[in-house]
Structure formats: C-alpha cells, structure tokens
Design a protein around this motif. Sequence first.
Motif, PDB file in Angstrom:
ATOM      1  N   THR A   2      33.499  33.651  41.466  1.00 37.83           N
ATOM      2  CA  THR A   2      33.170  35.067  41.440  1.00 37.83           C
ATOM      3  C   THR A   2      34.271  35.838  42.157  1.00 37.83           C
ATOM      4  N   ASN A  21      35.608  39.758  37.921  1.00 35.30           N
ATOM      5  CA  ASN A  21      34.380  39.687  37.112  1.00 35.30           C
ATOM      6  C   ASN A  21      33.253  40.492  37.763  1.00 35.30           C
ATOM      7  N   ASN A  40      30.185  38.953  39.746  1.00 34.65           N
ATOM      8  CA  ASN A  40      29.023  38.355  39.085  1.00 34.65           C
ATOM      9  C   ASN A  40      28.995  36.865  39.433  1.00 34.65           C
ATOM     10  N   SER A  73      28.790  34.386  36.003  1.00 30.83           N
ATOM     11  CA  SER A  73      29.537  34.553  34.748  1.00 30.83           C
ATOM     12  C   SER A  73      30.659  33.533  34.538  1.00 30.83           C
TER      13      SER A  73
END
Length: 103
Positions: free
Chosen positions: A37, A41, A44, A47
Amino acid sequence: MNAVLEKPSVSIYSAQHMAKPINFYLAKPDAKSVYLTGDFNDWNPNSLPMQRRVDGWWFIQVPLTHGHHHYLFIVDGAPTLDPKATGTVQADHYSKASMIAVS
C-alpha cells in the motif's frame, strides 16, 4: 510565429510522466498474506496483493512514475516498514512509511 522553432510548453514524453516497473520484495516466509500500500494506490490496503515465491519471499511489480513514493507492506493485517527502503518518512495514514526514489 514559427511552430517549428518553438519548444512545446509541456512535453508529453517527459520522463517524469512515464512509469517504469519497480520490484518490491519482502522476506516473511511465515506470513499468510502480504499487501503493498502507498501513495501510488491511495493507501488502499487491499488493492495490491503480493505473491509468495517458493523461497518464502513475497513479490510484486508496480509501475511507478519519477519521484519519491511512500509505501508500507501490510503483513497479516499489520503495517510493516520495508527494511530495504531508501528511507522512512512521516505518513498521513500511518505513523511512519518507507520511501523509494524512482528516476
């Protein structure tokens, strides 16, 4: 006004706007899950799942643009600094984050 001799004000082919693949590794053979993370991104935590390799290291390749990027590994739900990072910084979402310089 001679369009041939004028320099464009913004080059769309600037290295600052191009992404290049950056490899992230983490040695946590006992971990059940590891995610990456960071500012790339929007922090998030779900993700970017990393893949466990047969040697116990976790790996992911992420395209990043030129500049400094802040990130953390999420190891079994716990934020973890990268021991191989360029440095650490204060982060908005966490108390500290790892830093990588991309050029």
